[in-house]
Design a protein around this motif. Structure first.
Motif, PDB file in Angstrom:
ATOM      1  N   GLN A 415      -4.295   2.611  -9.302  1.00  0.00           N
ATOM      2  CA  GLN A 415      -2.993   1.909  -9.799  1.00  0.00           C
ATOM      3  C   GLN A 415      -1.793   2.297  -8.517  1.00  0.00           C
ATOM      4  O   GLN A 415      -1.135   1.288  -7.357  1.00  0.00           O
ATOM      5  N   LYS A 416      -0.838   3.229  -9.132  1.00  0.00           N
ATOM      6  CA  LYS A 416       0.500   3.717  -8.327  1.00  0.00           C
ATOM      7  C   LYS A 416       0.814   3.653  -7.221  1.00  0.00           C
ATOM      8  O   LYS A 416       1.642   3.940  -6.351  1.00  0.00           O
ATOM      9  N   GLY A 417      -1.146   4.371  -6.237  1.00  0.00           N
ATOM     10  CA  GLY A 417      -0.717   5.317  -5.330  1.00  0.00           C
ATOM     11  C   GLY A 417      -1.605   5.009  -4.257  1.00  0.00           C
ATOM     12  O   GLY A 417      -1.723   5.174  -3.219  1.00  0.00           O
ATOM     13  N   SER A 418      -2.108   3.325  -4.424  1.00  0.00           N
ATOM     14  CA  SER A 418      -3.163   2.864  -3.265  1.00  0.00           C
ATOM     15  C   SER A 418      -2.276   1.761  -2.498  1.00  0.00           C
ATOM     16  O   SER A 418      -1.938   0.988  -3.434  1.00  0.00           O
ATOM     17  N   TYR A 419      -2.776   1.461  -1.520  1.00  0.00           N
ATOM     18  CA  TYR A 419      -2.425   0.594  -0.757  1.00  0.00           C
ATOM     19  C   TYR A 419      -0.587  -0.019  -0.875  1.00  0.00           C
ATOM     20  O   TYR A 419      -0.377  -1.259  -1.483  1.00  0.00           O
ATOM     21  N   LEU A 420      -0.148   0.811  -0.868  1.00  0.00           N
ATOM     22  CA  LEU A 420       1.355   0.457  -1.261  1.00  0.00           C
ATOM     23  C   LEU A 420       2.407  -0.278  -0.642  1.00  0.00           C
ATOM     24  O   LEU A 420       2.883   0.207   0.239  1.00  0.00           O
ATOM     25  N   PHE A 421       2.002  -1.162   0.194  1.00  0.00           N
ATOM     26  CA  PHE A 421       2.094  -2.577   1.689  1.00  0.00           C
ATOM     27  C   PHE A 421       3.991  -2.788   0.752  1.00  0.00           C
ATOM     28  O   PHE A 421       4.583  -2.357   1.587  1.00  0.00           O
ATOM     29  N   GLY A 422       4.500  -3.406  -0.571  1.00  0.00           N
ATOM     30  CA  GLY A 422       5.601  -3.686  -1.337  1.00  0.00           C
ATOM     31  C   GLY A 422       6.778  -2.214  -1.030  1.00  0.00           C
ATOM     32  O   GLY A 422       7.242  -2.321  -0.229  1.00  0.00           O
ATOM     33  N   SER A 423       6.459  -1.056  -1.612  1.00  0.00           N
ATOM     34  CA  SER A 423       7.047   0.518  -0.998  1.00  0.00           C
ATOM     35  C   SER A 423       7.041   1.039   0.266  1.00  0.00           C
ATOM     36  O   SER A 423       8.163   0.914   0.383  1.00  0.00           O
ATOM     37  N   LEU A 424       5.654  -0.023   0.518  1.00  0.00           N
ATOM     38  CA  LEU A 424       6.784   1.028   2.497  1.00  0.00           C
ATOM     39  C   LEU A 424       7.475   0.142   2.577  1.00  0.00           C
ATOM     40  O   LEU A 424       8.732   0.905   3.672  1.00  0.00           O
ATOM     41  N   LEU A 425       7.626  -1.356   2.374  1.00  0.00           N
ATOM     42  CA  LEU A 425       8.239  -2.265   3.082  1.00  0.00           C
ATOM     43  C   LEU A 425       9.959  -1.508   2.905  1.00  0.00           C
ATOM     44  O   LEU A 425      10.514  -1.881   3.195  1.00  0.00           O
ATOM     45  N   SER A 426       9.647  -1.541   1.521  1.00  0.00           N
ATOM     46  CA  SER A 426      11.215  -1.445   0.402  1.00  0.00           C
ATOM     47  C   SER A 426      11.854   0.261   0.967  1.00  0.00           C
ATOM     48  O   SER A 426      12.885   0.359   1.265  1.00  0.00           O
ATOM     49  N   GLY A 427      11.421   0.480   1.228  1.00  0.00           N
ATOM     50  CA  GLY A 427      11.568   2.180   2.221  1.00  0.00           C
ATOM     51  C   GLY A 427      11.549   1.890   3.805  1.00  0.00           C
ATOM     52  O   GLY A 427      11.981   2.775   4.536  1.00  0.00           O
ATOM     53  N   ASN A 428      11.548   0.832   3.980  1.00  0.00           N
ATOM     54  CA  ASN A 428      12.140   0.462   5.872  1.00  0.00           C
ATOM     55  C   ASN A 428      10.941   0.959   6.771  1.00  0.00           C
ATOM     56  O   ASN A 428      11.726   1.306   7.179  1.00  0.00           O
ATOM     57  N   ALA A 429      10.425   0.957   6.261  1.00  0.00           N
ATOM     58  CA  ALA A 429       8.790   1.093   7.033  1.00  0.00           C
ATOM     59  C   ALA A 429       8.436   0.209   7.985  1.00  0.00           C
ATOM     60  O   ALA A 429       8.430  -0.724   7.324  1.00  0.00           O
ATOM     61  N   THR A 430       7.655   0.373   8.695  1.00  0.00           N
ATOM     62  CA  THR A 430       6.900  -0.809   9.674  1.00  0.00           C
ATOM     63  C   THR A 430       5.519  -0.864   9.701  1.00  0.00           C
ATOM     64  O   THR A 430       5.295   0.289   9.589  1.00  0.00           O
ATOM     65  N   LEU A 431       5.374  -1.580   9.044  1.00  0.00           N
ATOM     66  CA  LEU A 431       3.697  -2.451   8.405  1.00  0.00           C
ATOM     67  C   LEU A 431       3.494  -2.915   9.517  1.00  0.00           C
ATOM     68  O   LEU A 431       3.711  -3.946  10.218  1.00  0.00           O
ATOM     69  N   ALA A 432       2.494  -2.269  10.027  1.00  0.00           N
ATOM     70  CA  ALA A 432       1.460  -2.808  11.388  1.00  0.00           C
ATOM     71  C   ALA A 432       0.305  -2.745  11.106  1.00  0.00           C
ATOM     72  O   ALA A 432      -0.602  -2.008  10.330  1.00  0.00           O
ATOM     73  N   PHE A 433      -0.364  -4.599  10.263  1.00  0.00           N
ATOM     74  CA  PHE A 433      -1.315  -5.042   9.917  1.00  0.00           C
ATOM     75  C   PHE A 433      -3.191  -4.617  10.687  1.00  0.00           C
ATOM     76  O   PHE A 433      -2.838  -5.378  11.621  1.00  0.00           O
ATOM     77  N   GLY A 434      -4.438  -4.269  10.181  1.00  0.00           N
ATOM     78  CA  GLY A 434      -5.245  -4.432  11.249  1.00  0.00           C
ATOM     79  C   GLY A 434      -6.594  -4.497   9.854  1.00  0.00           C
ATOM     80  O   GLY A 434      -6.292  -4.593   9.374  1.00  0.00           O
ATOM     81  N   SER A 435      -7.638  -4.713  10.884  1.00  0.00           N
ATOM     82  CA  SER A 435      -8.638  -4.974  10.144  1.00  0.00           C
ATOM     83  C   SER A 435      -9.642  -3.544   9.635  1.00  0.00           C
ATOM     84  O   SER A 435     -10.347  -3.337   8.944  1.00  0.00           O
ATOM     85  N   ASP A 436      -9.503  -2.287  10.779  1.00  0.00           N
ATOM     86  CA  ASP A 436     -10.940  -1.330  11.298  1.00  0.00           C
ATOM     87  C   ASP A 436     -12.075  -2.132  11.434  1.00  0.00           C
ATOM     88  O   ASP A 436     -12.780  -1.055  11.066  1.00  0.00           O
ATOM     89  N   TRP A 437     -12.039  -3.225  11.268  1.00  0.00           N
ATOM     90  CA  TRP A 437     -13.372  -4.162  12.266  1.00  0.00           C
ATOM     91  C   TRP A 437     -14.327  -2.911  12.934  1.00  0.00           C
ATOM     92  O   TRP A 437     -14.152  -2.151  13.628  1.00  0.00           O
ATOM     93  N   PRO A 438     -15.309  -2.610  13.149  1.00  0.00           N
ATOM     94  CA  PRO A 438     -16.512  -2.808  11.769  1.00  0.00           C
ATOM     95  C   PRO A 438     -16.282  -3.164  10.778  1.00  0.00           C
ATOM     96  O   PRO A 438     -17.131  -2.768   9.613  1.00  0.00           O
ATOM     97  N   VAL A 439     -15.625  -2.074  10.339  1.00  0.00           N
ATOM     98  CA  VAL A 439     -15.725  -1.398   8.689  1.00  0.00           C
ATOM     99  C   VAL A 439     -15.113  -1.960   8.003  1.00  0.00           C
ATOM    100  O   VAL A 439     -15.514  -3.122   6.664  1.00  0.00           O
TER     101      VAL A 439
END
Length: 556
Positions: A415-439
């Motif tokens: 819960q606390k350590g996985s897929y931390l999109f909000g925390s990354l943005l709060s820390g001024n990181a750049t998020l780039a979204f993808g799919s990893d298709w075909p995974v």
């Protein structure tokens, strides 16, 4: 004696120059002016709700296009000056328009090949896994987490493949299952040693189970015949059709290389497939190509010769290294119990390495990336922003990993350590979204919805809802931030004047509804101002390989 002909030419030339000077003097003193021809749009969109991903004008209702680029973006009255007699107009009746989606992490040709081959996406029971192999039907790579976590063994499929060597990669590409015929063909037995960077899974008595992890996969993969050029070209076309249907106009392609396969594969695809498609006018989406780290000097030589931009369709991005594997195949690296980094320990190691490079060589616009960044230790999310490291993440992996992460890491840690999109943005990181298709499926709207809600429709509760992000941030992660992550933000990523006219028309006209639950589908996809999502029917077939006078069935 001076030739009178040449004297005549000299006098004539002198007279002409004098007359020209007098003429210019006269016109400069007159009231005459010469105006350039007015620039007119080829095409304008009106009555739309346009989300631009451009902070200088976040929303607009109209935009004008000319020769595949955006001429003006704003309200309808601001476009009137560029409307001519030949300008076509499309009234969207209030529909939402967004920039063309950029998928920041795919394996494009691999995905196209899976549309042509035996696949297993959605299999959730052992019997169904076996049945699909027996019947050789269409579906994505197998995922044992869907049937409770038990890893398959060669014995599961030996009875239905007694004569054929079979190789079946797991959906994440870090593990595969070989039947006993394939193990024998590859010379894998009780005395075989694990190769560097890989593992041959064994029973308690030391007998290979058929599962091979990471570089151990090459022991079998090296026997699988390479696909033909025509097959790979067809795969590109099918993959492009699917991407356009989902609103994707640009992909960052990490190629067909996985640990255990040849590092030459991405380069063969570059020359045999991408450059062929570009030169023959068959490219339909833009691609930014990454290559194995082992071939960095080759990439450097190509970039030094032709630059990063091969054309408006093909860009050379950089190199990728693997630092760990995946959670599902038990090959991710964690502090207690992956540049590509899944586990928290590896993410910290990569950040340490990047910090060292910055410290020794100074700050400059490197745009270092970490692919996946799925599980982070406390405090790590802030380091991305502090160091200017891009987090290239795949929201829909969250849906696939919940049960596996909870089981393997424990509920609290997952819960606390996985897929931390909000925390990354709060820390001024750049998020780039993808799919990893075909995974996972190539579906940016699905990824946007997952990042907003952090739950599947079947779940009662969200997975750590405090890490949810807004629709604005999710859309930017799939557009302008994704463009910046691969140095393409001057050309694509936002609906701004001067940029390429890649955009998507959505099915809804309600921003409030879209912003609350991310509910919408793709109605039309435009690349360089031309509608491109007319998808041809995809012929489903199963590829059977001939190997040493035997049939070798394989899903790559």
């Amino acid at each position: 004696m001076k030739n009178p002909y040449y004297s005549f030419l000299w006098v004539s030339a002198s007279l002409a120059i004098l007359l020209l000077a007098l003429s210019l003097s006269y016109f400069s003193k007159s009231q005459w002016t010469f105006s350039p021809m007015p620039i007119t749009a080829d095409f304008i969109l009106t009555n739309a709700l346009i989300f631009t991903s451009d902070e200088t004008i976040p929303f607009a209702d109209s935009m004008a296009l000319r020769r595949g680029t955006l001429l003006r973006v704003g309200n309808y009255s601001s476009l009137k000056a560029v409307v001519g007699s030949g300008t076509k107009e499309l009234n969207l009746n209030g529909k939402i328009v967004v920039p063309g989606f950029i998928d920041s992490h795919v394996h494009l040709i691999s995905g196209g090949l899976q549309l042509m081959q035996l696949q297993f996406r959605g299999v959730n029971k052992k019997d169904e896994f076996v049945r699909r192999i027996a019947e050789a039907v269409q579906s994505g790579g197998w995922n044992n987490d869907l049937w409770g976590g038990d890893l398959p063994t060669a014995s599961w499929i030996d009875d239905i493949t007694p004569n054929n060597p079979v190789w079946l990669p797991r959906t994440d590409g870090h593990m595969g299952l070989a039947n006993s015929v394939a193990l024998k063909l590859a010379g894998i037995n009780n005395s075989s040693k694990d190769p560097d960077g890989g593992t041959i899974m064994r029973t308690a008595s030391g007998v290979p189970t058929g599962l091979l992890i990471d570089s151990a996969m090459k022991l079998v993969v090296s026997y699988v015949p390479e696909l033909s050029i025509d097959q790979r070209r067809e795969a590109l076309q099918r993959a492009s059709s699917l991407a356009l249907m989902k609103g994707v106009t640009t992909v960052v392609d990490f190629g067909r290389y996985f640990p255990g396969t040849s590092v030459d594969r991405p380069w063969e695809d570059f020359s045999d497939v991408y450059q062929w498609a570009d030169s023959s006018g068959k490219m339909r989406i833009r691609v930014c190509l990454f290559f194995p780290l082992e071939t960095w000097s080759r990439l450097r030589d190509v970039v030094n010769k032709v630059g990063h931009s091969i054309s408006k369709w093909i860009y050379l991005g950089g190199v990728k290294a693997f630092a760990d594997g995946s959670l599902g195949s038990n090959s991710a690296m964690f502090y207690e119990v992956a540049i590509h980094a899944i586990g928290d320990k590896t993410n910290d190691r990569i950040l340490d390495m990047y910090a060292s490079v910055i410290s020794k060589n100074g700050i400059r616009d490197r745009r270092f990336r970490i692919e996946h960044a799925q599980h982070l230790a406390p405090g790590t999310a802030d380091r991305f922003g502090e160091l200017g490291i891009i987090a290239s993440v795949q929201p829909d992996h969250l849906l696939d990993d919940f049960e596996s992460a909870t089981k393997k890491l424990g509920f609290d840690r997952a819960q606390k350590g996985s897929y931390l999109f909000g925390s990354l943005l709060s820390g001024n990181a750049t998020l780039a979204f993808g799919s990893d298709w075909p995974v996972a499926n190539i579906n940016p709207l699905g990824g946007v919805r997952t990042a907003m809600t952090r739950k599947s429709p079947a779940w009662e509760n969200a997975w750590n809802p405090y890490e949810s992000i807004s629709v604005h941030d999710a859309l930017k992660a799939h557009t302008i931030s994704a463009a910046r992550a691969c140095f393409l933000d001057k050309d694509i990523g936002s609906l701004s004047p001067g940029k390429l006219a890649d955009f998507v028309v959505l099915s809804t006209d309600s921003w409030d509804e879209f912003a609350s639950v991310g509910s919408a589908s793709v109605e039309a996809t435009y690349v360089a101002g031309i509608q491109e999502n007319k998808v041809k029917s995809m012929i489903i077939n199963v590829v059977l390989y001939i190997l040493v006078e035997k049939q070798f069935t394989c899903s790559l």
